[in-house]
Design a protein around this motif. Structure first.
Motif, PDB file in Angstrom:
ATOM      1  N   GLU A 147     -42.882  22.991   5.542  1.00  0.00           N
ATOM      2  CA  GLU A 147     -44.029  21.950   6.103  1.00  0.00           C
ATOM      3  C   GLU A 147     -43.465  21.077   4.776  1.00  0.00           C
ATOM      4  OE1 GLU A 147     -47.635  23.608   7.974  1.00  0.00           O
ATOM      5  OE2 GLU A 147     -47.507  24.761   6.198  1.00  0.00           O
ATOM      6  N   HIS A 148     -43.915  21.214   3.775  1.00  0.00           N
ATOM      7  CA  HIS A 148     -43.937  20.664   2.426  1.00  0.00           C
ATOM      8  C   HIS A 148     -42.313  19.839   2.127  1.00  0.00           C
ATOM      9  CE1 HIS A 148     -44.612  18.325  -1.394  1.00  0.00           C
ATOM     10  NE2 HIS A 148     -45.860  18.582  -0.817  1.00  0.00           N
ATOM     11  N   ASN A 149     -41.049  20.389   2.787  1.00  0.00           N
ATOM     12  CA  ASN A 149     -39.868  19.488   2.166  1.00  0.00           C
ATOM     13  C   ASN A 149     -39.974  18.621   2.750  1.00  0.00           C
ATOM     14  OD1 ASN A 149     -39.393  21.555   0.124  1.00  0.00           O
ATOM     15  ND2 ASN A 149     -37.709  22.754   1.445  1.00  0.00           N
ATOM     16  N   ASP A 150     -39.164  17.386   1.834  1.00  0.00           N
ATOM     17  CA  ASP A 150     -38.836  15.715   2.814  1.00  0.00           C
ATOM     18  C   ASP A 150     -37.219  16.153   2.943  1.00  0.00           C
ATOM     19  OD1 ASP A 150     -41.695  14.952   2.663  1.00  0.00           O
ATOM     20  OD2 ASP A 150     -40.657  14.325  -0.259  1.00  0.00           O
ATOM     21  N   GLU A 151     -37.017  16.354   4.129  1.00  0.00           N
ATOM     22  CA  GLU A 151     -35.589  16.832   4.812  1.00  0.00           C
ATOM     23  C   GLU A 151     -35.077  15.028   4.250  1.00  0.00           C
ATOM     24  OE1 GLU A 151     -35.747  18.145   8.949  1.00  0.00           O
ATOM     25  OE2 GLU A 151     -36.695  20.221   7.508  1.00  0.00           O
ATOM     26  N   GLN A 194     -38.626  12.645  -7.226  1.00  0.00           N
ATOM     27  CA  GLN A 194     -38.045  14.351  -6.902  1.00  0.00           C
ATOM     28  C   GLN A 194     -37.783  14.549  -8.307  1.00  0.00           C
ATOM     29  OE1 GLN A 194     -35.747  14.136  -3.385  1.00  0.00           O
ATOM     30  NE2 GLN A 194     -37.433  14.747  -1.767  1.00  0.00           N
ATOM     31  N   GLY A 195     -38.170  15.979  -9.010  1.00  0.00           N
ATOM     32  CA  GLY A 195     -36.674  16.117 -10.564  1.00  0.00           C
ATOM     33  C   GLY A 195     -37.440  15.004 -11.418  1.00  0.00           C
ATOM     34  N   GLY A 196     -38.739  14.594 -11.585  1.00  0.00           N
ATOM     35  CA  GLY A 196     -39.174  13.600 -12.250  1.00  0.00           C
ATOM     36  C   GLY A 196     -38.110  12.461 -12.073  1.00  0.00           C
ATOM     37  N   ILE A 197     -37.461  12.315 -11.389  1.00  0.00           N
ATOM     38  CA  ILE A 197     -36.967  11.035 -11.063  1.00  0.00           C
ATOM     39  C   ILE A 197     -37.298   9.895  -9.526  1.00  0.00           C
ATOM     40  CG2 ILE A 197     -34.400   9.491 -10.954  1.00  0.00           C
ATOM     41  CD1 ILE A 197     -33.734  12.313 -13.073  1.00  0.00           C
ATOM     42  N   SER A 198     -37.121   8.912  -9.928  1.00  0.00           N
ATOM     43  CA  SER A 198     -36.820   8.125  -8.291  1.00  0.00           C
ATOM     44  C   SER A 198     -36.214   8.322  -6.923  1.00  0.00           C
ATOM     45  CB  SER A 198     -37.592   6.406  -8.767  1.00  0.00           C
ATOM     46  OG  SER A 198     -36.650   6.091  -9.062  1.00  0.00           O
ATOM     47  N   ASN A 199     -36.151   8.835  -6.159  1.00  0.00           N
ATOM     48  CA  ASN A 199     -35.765   9.211  -5.221  1.00  0.00           C
ATOM     49  C   ASN A 199     -35.719   7.851  -4.089  1.00  0.00           C
ATOM     50  OD1 ASN A 199     -38.059   8.765  -4.041  1.00  0.00           O
ATOM     51  ND2 ASN A 199     -37.166  11.185  -2.911  1.00  0.00           N
ATOM     52  N   GLY A 200     -35.801   6.635  -4.134  1.00  0.00           N
ATOM     53  CA  GLY A 200     -35.914   5.410  -3.211  1.00  0.00           C
ATOM     54  C   GLY A 200     -36.733   5.232  -2.558  1.00  0.00           C
TER      55      GLY A 200
END
Length: 362
Positions: free
Chosen positions: A261-265, A285-291
């Motif tokens: 439910e939580h994962n961002d596909e 994600q992973g401490g890094i911006s994903n846009g």
């Protein structure tokens, strides 16, 4: 001694509530940045006291004086120094607090650490220290906007148990500034104002939650391990006065979900960009911006200094009561909005420069 924040974009604040003034020195600002005094003053006006009936009645113009680092409307690359002079101190309101500790305030801990404290207005523990942060934040916002098109908007999400219905993806600055409580939900704002007034008239105070979004943040900002982007954001906003909690994305609500439910596909949009269908990660994600849009929430406790009589002790340990005098916000949330925005901007600006420094060379 903990008065400086940032790595490449470094800010050092100075001054005390009832001293001559407060301000900031900013080092590491890129040269040739176009910024006006009016842009800085706009942010300071959003933070200043006496701006509405639900804030402290202390009257301060908070006019900024740029002492260095600017020439002909542009930054020179040298340290920028900004000063705001204090003008409306009423130090006599704090005579009783020279010996009596305010419950849940910094009085007792400052004495425990230093053995001396400026009890007039709380000295360095006063929220007037944040003037320097907001001024520096205005410059950081300009860098982010001109270099990457980043937009940062904060707003009051909740006061006590009253919560606004706000679309974080579409909310605008105009909507935020449309009422004195800075809640874009007009109906909820009216009820919030009534609630704050009722508790203010009782000599009490209220807390709540500020939500803040950063849109169009480039991918790749943040350092793995200790300098994760969300870790630096947490430290930044939790260094503000009266803060008691931090969330990013789904926050604590995410603990109620399963991984499926939580994962961002992921998907690829019409322009060939890799995106996420949902944004429960809050843009990191992973401490890094994903846009994706960065979304944080900050919990603020009720203002500690209240007019209601409370039990406390003196510096010598004598049990007494205290009904505090002075001019204080019955709710810090409306004025905390530009403070949260400023800290978000300082973190993102610093990481933008760090990303360019490490990964933009080759």
């Amino acid at each position: 001694m903990g008065n400086t924040f940032g790595h490449l974009f470094r800010v050092t604040t100075f001054g005390e509530s009832h001293g001559g003034g407060v301000g900031v020195v900013i080092d590491g600002c890129p040269p040739r940045l176009e910024i006006s005094t009016e842009e800085i003053q706009f942010e300071l006006d959003r933070r200043r006291p006496g701006q509405s009936k639900i804030t402290t009645p202390r009257k301060e113009a908070d006019r900024c004086e740029i002492l260095s680092g600017m020439f002909e409307g542009k930054t020179t690359g040298t340290p920028i120094s900004i000063l705001v002079r204090n003008q409306d101190q009423r130090s006599q309101d704090y005579d009783e607090m020279a010996v009596k500790y305010r419950p849940s305030h910094a009085d007792a801990t400052y004495d425990a650490k230093y053995g001396i404290r400026n009890y007039q207005g709380g000295g360095r523990s006063s929220a007037r220290e944040t003037i320097g942060r907001v001024a520096a934040g205005a410059i950081a916002k300009a860098i982010l906007r001109q270099a990457a098109g980043v937009e940062i908007i904060g707003y009051v999400k909740r006061i006590k148990d009253l919560e606004g219905a706000i679309d974080s993806e579409t909310v605008t600055l105009e909507q935020v500034e449309s009422n004195i409580v800075r809640c874009p939900d007009g109906e909820a704002a009216e009820r919030m104002i009534e609630l704050v007034e009722r508790f203010r008239d009782q000599g009490d105070s209220l807390g709540g939650v500020v939500e803040c979004v950063a849109r169009h943040v480039p991918k790749g900002l943040g350092m793995p391990v200790f300098d994760k982007l969300e870790a630096d954001l947490a430290k930044a906003v939790m260094s503000l006065p009266a803060t008691k909690g931090f969330e990013i994305g789904s926050g604590f609500a995410g603990t109620l979900m399963a991984g499926s439910e939580h994962n961002d596909e992921f998907y690829t949009d019409d322009h060939g960009n890799i995106r996420t269908v949902t944004n429960r990660s809050g843009g990191v994600q992973g401490g890094i911006s994903n846009g994706e849009t960065i979304l944080i929430r900050v919990a603020f406790k009720p203002t500690a200094t209240i007019r209601k009589e409370q039990k406390t002790v003196t510096r010598e340990g004598e049990e007494v009561t205290l009904a505090a005098k002075g001019r204080h916000d019955p709710c810090v949330l409306p004025r905390a909005v530009p403070m949260v925005e400023a800290m978000m901007a300082l973190v993102l600006c610093d990481h933008l420069l760090r990303q360019q420094g490490q990964c933009g060379v080759l």
